[in-house]
Each structure stands twice: as structure tokens, then as C-alpha cells.
Design an enzyme around this catalytic site. Sequence first.
Site, mmCIF file in Angstrom:
data_model
loop_
_atom_site.group_PDB
_atom_site.id
_atom_site.type_symbol
_atom_site.label_atom_id
_atom_site.label_comp_id
_atom_site.label_asym_id
_atom_site.label_seq_id
_atom_site.Cartn_x
_atom_site.Cartn_y
_atom_site.Cartn_z
ATOM 1 N N GLY A 160 0.751 -1.252 0.000
ATOM 2 C CA GLY A 160 0.000 0.000 0.000
ATOM 3 C C GLY A 160 0.776 1.293 0.000
ATOM 4 O O GLY A 160 0.187 2.366 -0.205
ATOM 5 N N GLU A 195 3.798 -6.778 1.972
ATOM 6 C CA GLU A 195 3.464 -7.173 0.597
ATOM 7 C C GLU A 195 3.478 -5.991 -0.357
ATOM 8 O O GLU A 195 2.458 -5.677 -0.976
ATOM 9 C CB GLU A 195 2.048 -7.744 0.554
ATOM 10 C CG GLU A 195 1.818 -8.975 1.350
ATOM 11 C CD GLU A 195 0.351 -9.349 1.394
ATOM 12 O OE1 GLU A 195 0.072 -10.481 1.795
ATOM 13 O OE2 GLU A 195 -0.517 -8.521 1.046
ATOM 14 N N PRO A 196 4.591 -5.325 -0.506
ATOM 15 C CA PRO A 196 4.605 -4.160 -1.390
ATOM 16 C C PRO A 196 4.555 -4.545 -2.865
ATOM 17 O O PRO A 196 5.168 -5.541 -3.271
ATOM 18 C CB PRO A 196 5.950 -3.498 -1.065
ATOM 19 C CG PRO A 196 6.810 -4.608 -0.578
ATOM 20 C CD PRO A 196 5.897 -5.602 0.107
ATOM 21 N N GLY A 197 3.809 -3.801 -3.632
ATOM 22 C CA GLY A 197 3.782 -3.999 -5.082
ATOM 23 C C GLY A 197 4.285 -2.736 -5.762
ATOM 24 O O GLY A 197 5.417 -2.643 -6.221
ATOM 25 N N ARG A 198 3.415 -1.716 -5.744
ATOM 26 C CA ARG A 198 3.707 -0.456 -6.441
ATOM 27 C C ARG A 198 5.052 0.158 -6.022
ATOM 28 O O ARG A 198 5.807 0.631 -6.870
ATOM 29 C CB ARG A 198 2.580 0.530 -6.137
ATOM 30 C CG ARG A 198 2.628 1.807 -6.932
ATOM 31 C CD ARG A 198 1.646 2.845 -6.359
ATOM 32 N NE ARG A 198 0.370 2.312 -6.010
ATOM 33 C CZ ARG A 198 -0.707 2.303 -6.810
ATOM 34 N NH1 ARG A 198 -0.626 2.841 -8.010
ATOM 35 N NH2 ARG A 198 -1.842 1.781 -6.392
ATOM 36 N N ARG A 217 -5.052 3.405 -16.056
ATOM 37 C CA ARG A 217 -5.125 4.065 -14.747
ATOM 38 C C ARG A 217 -5.650 5.504 -14.802
ATOM 39 O O ARG A 217 -6.430 5.896 -13.915
ATOM 40 C CB ARG A 217 -3.778 3.995 -14.022
ATOM 41 C CG ARG A 217 -3.315 2.548 -13.767
ATOM 42 C CD ARG A 217 -2.149 2.449 -12.792
ATOM 43 N NE ARG A 217 -2.530 2.843 -11.455
ATOM 44 C CZ ARG A 217 -2.265 4.005 -10.913
ATOM 45 N NH1 ARG A 217 -1.575 4.916 -11.588
ATOM 46 N NH2 ARG A 217 -2.682 4.284 -9.703
ATOM 47 N N CYS A 257 -10.642 4.417 -29.656
ATOM 48 C CA CYS A 257 -11.899 5.048 -30.035
ATOM 49 C C CYS A 257 -12.650 5.426 -28.768
ATOM 50 O O CYS A 257 -13.666 4.830 -28.413
ATOM 51 C CB CYS A 257 -12.723 4.087 -30.875
ATOM 52 S SG CYS A 257 -11.833 3.553 -32.309
ATOM 53 N N GLU A 258 -12.098 6.362 -28.062
ATOM 54 C CA GLU A 258 -12.524 6.767 -26.704
ATOM 55 C C GLU A 258 -11.817 8.067 -26.428
ATOM 56 O O GLU A 258 -10.758 8.307 -26.995
ATOM 57 C CB GLU A 258 -11.856 5.890 -25.681
ATOM 58 C CG GLU A 258 -12.194 4.618 -25.210
ATOM 59 C CD GLU A 258 -13.326 4.353 -24.353
ATOM 60 O OE1 GLU A 258 -13.629 5.159 -23.473
ATOM 61 O OE2 GLU A 258 -13.909 3.298 -24.568
ATOM 62 N N TYR A 281 0.802 -1.822 -12.250
ATOM 63 C CA TYR A 281 -0.597 -1.788 -12.675
ATOM 64 C C TYR A 281 -0.783 -1.142 -14.056
ATOM 65 O O TYR A 281 -1.798 -0.502 -14.304
ATOM 66 C CB TYR A 281 -1.466 -1.081 -11.621
ATOM 67 C CG TYR A 281 -1.324 -1.689 -10.244
ATOM 68 C CD1 TYR A 281 -1.820 -2.948 -9.971
ATOM 69 C CD2 TYR A 281 -0.654 -1.013 -9.215
ATOM 70 C CE1 TYR A 281 -1.661 -3.524 -8.710
ATOM 71 C CE2 TYR A 281 -0.493 -1.582 -7.956
ATOM 72 C CZ TYR A 281 -1.002 -2.839 -7.721
ATOM 73 O OH TYR A 281 -0.847 -3.397 -6.480
#
Length: 436
Positions: free
Chosen positions: A247, A289-292, A329, A360-361, A388
Site C-alpha cells: 500500500g 506485501e509491497p507492489g507499487r 489508470r 476510439c474513446e 498496474y
Amino acid sequence: MLLGTQRINEAGHLCVGGCDCVDLAERFGTPLYVIDEALLRENCRTYKRAFGERLDSVEICYAGKALLCTAICRIMEQENLGLDVASAGELYTALKAAFPPSRIKLHGNFKSDLEIEMALDAGVGRLVIDSLSEIGRVNETAGRLGKRADVLIRVTPGIRVHTHHYVATGHVDSKFGLSLASSMAEEAVAQAMAAPNLVLQGFHCHIGSQIFGLESFARAAELMTSFMADMHRKHGLVSHELDMGGGLGIAYQDEDAPPTIKELSNVICSTLVKCLADHDLPMPKLILEPGRSIVGTPGLTLYRVGPVKEIPGVRTYVTVDGGLSDNPRPALYDAQYEATVANKAAQARSTVVRVAGKHCETDTLIPEIALQPVVEGDILAIFCTGAYNYAMASNYNRFPRPAMVLVHDGQAEVIVERESLEDLVRQDRIPPRLAK
Ligand code: LLP
């Protein structure tokens, strides 16, 4: 913003890992995910050092959901980290990469029977129980396989954190975990302790992602230790492990000032030491549990610039050859990014533009940014895309997913091949009655 091994070379080009980004774009095509191996490893080591200095027993488990492919698993193994997986696909990737199963933890708020069986069969280190019904299913599967499953119970401590509401998970109204407030967490303890094929090793919590406020981690640690004390008193449970989740936020923009890993460690470790002493409990093994905060900053994405449209009196749109499909994101979370024109990195930022993708957005990647004078054919680098982005990429508009290269000491190696057009139709089937 220059991070890790990023530099500007004599040609005025952005370099990373000793590789010129313009050359990378030529050689591997665009869009291209680029991972700075040195910074990735440094982040792993910073976590190990910061927590290892404070406590005797610590395990840093990289959260694979942030970015997972077999080469990343190899690096995490070499750095002596554990690995958090949240699906059969992530587990399969780890096993394919020969990641030691005992250092893998399986998460998920709805683990399928296949996932539970696959994990037990492979001998993963921990399963993190997320619901009451899962206790029975894991117990039954373990019994059938003649195994005992080491489990943690995921507890929802009931705190609100300041982050995007889509990524806050520690409050009571959450699909994840078992809440303290409703006493479901206690019920899970009783059931897990009574299950013959489960060994309850301790607890897990994860309060959200991209968090800057350290007080939320301190509060979570207080609540978790008081719950551990409660469970010790009422059920005689000794918690051997406490997993405080991931987190920690990162700086996506120059003005962002997230806490450092060291500051996170100081807050979590000192809160735990104090609270455990207050409750007269031994220190469990601490798991993070770090990810980012491990993989976010080492990543950048290179795009080729397409049409630059100046709408008089309105704004200038700079189109790039990717967008929503390689980085959802901004659309999902209003995420903000910094960028530079990689082939003009030394020039002054004299023009304010909006960077948009080619879907196409209205797939805005950066709503407003001062850039170097940018024209069609330039290479745009968007920073901090390691977490992510690839992990959440899609084939929207049938865009093939980009390649990923690992850069290190002037070398660039492909760790994920670019999808081909053929890959896009590989799973398609035409029923005979529609055949030509
Ligand atoms: N542990 C658990 C149980 C998690 O659910 C997560 C992230 C992590 C660890 C790692 O959290 P981190 O250190 O990366 O913040 N797609 C969103 C983020 C979703 C996070 C999901 N869980 C985004 O792009 O911001």
C-alpha cells in the site's frame, strides 16, 4: 523527474539503464514498457534493509499483481523476496519461473477449487483465508490431498485511508477479508483452529494502495495487535505471523511527497513493538506485501507521437500510439503522470499540451503537461508506469499488448514479447455455419 538510472545523454536523449530511449523505441517498437533493473533491485533491497534493521524476523513478499511475468519472478527470487499471487494465472507464472513454492502466498477473495488445489499441490507457503466458506473448502481439499495447509486469516481492520476509493480495502464496507467489527474475524479463528487440516499461522491485513498517510499503517498495526491479544486470550492462539500488506504510495508527479520505505518501516515496527509489549505478546514474524513501491518507479512507457492537433483557443492534443489499453489508470482512477519528449529531453518545456491515446474513446493519458516542442514522430516517455500498467493492460480495439524490456548496464532484453496480430485471433473460432 529523473529516477534510478535515468539520465540525459550527450545527444539530449533520455537514457535508462545505460540505454538510449530513442534507440529502444527504434529497436523494439512502440508502445514499449521499459524496466530499470537496477532501480527494481534497489527497491527490493531497501525494503529488506529498512525492515531487517528493525526486526529479527521479516519477510518481504512482492505483490505480483502490480507486475508479473517470469523474468520479474526470477529477479524477486534472486533478491530473496517472497511472492504474493492472487490467481491461478499468477501462481502458474511463478511456478513456470521456478519460484520456490514455499515462498509463495495465495490471496484472493474468491479462490476457485482449482486455485486452492493448485496451490496445495504445488506446496505454496501460505493461503490467506478471505471468507468463512473458504475455510471449509481449503480444509476439505487439504484433507483430500493428504496435506496440512498453513493459513493466515485476512482481517478487515475497519479503517478509512486517504486514497482513491477504488483502491481502499481496509474499511468495513469491503468485499475483502473478515471484519473485526462484525466478529466475523473471530468466527474465522474459531473455525480455522477447529479445522483438522489447517494450521493457523497468524493474520493478514491490507488497508489500500497508493497511501501517503503513515498514521493509517500505525492504526492498522494497533488494531491487529489488539485483535491478536484478544484471540490469544479467548482461544489460546499464538500468532506466529503478522502480514501488514502493501500500500505504500509513490511519487507519480514532482510535487508528490510519499513517505520513504524507511519511514514506513519506522512507523510499523515501532507501533508493533510498543503494542505487543503492552499486550505482553511475543513479536511474530512480520510480513509486508509491497507492489507499487517496488515496481512502480522502475517502469516507463515509450510511445511514438502521432498527430499533434492544435485547436485554436482550446488546447493542443498530442496523440500517442497507445493509451487506454496499455495504461487504464488515468481513466480508472484519474491517475496523474509525468512525461518527457525522450528525443528532446534536454530542451526547455515550452508548450502545454494534453496527451491522448489512439483508442476510439476519450483516452486521455495526461490532461495537461508542459512538454518540449513536440511533433509527429517524436518519442514520448511516460514515467512511473511499472505498476498496474502491463498488469492491467487489455486488447481494447484489438490492440496487441506492448513488449516489455529489461534494461541494465547498456543492455536491453525482452522479457515480454509484443503480441502479434495473429495472437489476437488465436483464440477466435468460426462455427462451421459461418465459414466462408
Ligand atoms: N496485498 C494485497 C492483498 C493487495 O490487494 C495489494 C494490492 C497489495 C498487497 C499491493 O499493494 P501496493 O503495494 O501495490 O499498493 N490497480 C490499482 C491498485 C490496486 C491494488 C490492489 N491490491 C491501481 O492501479 O492503482
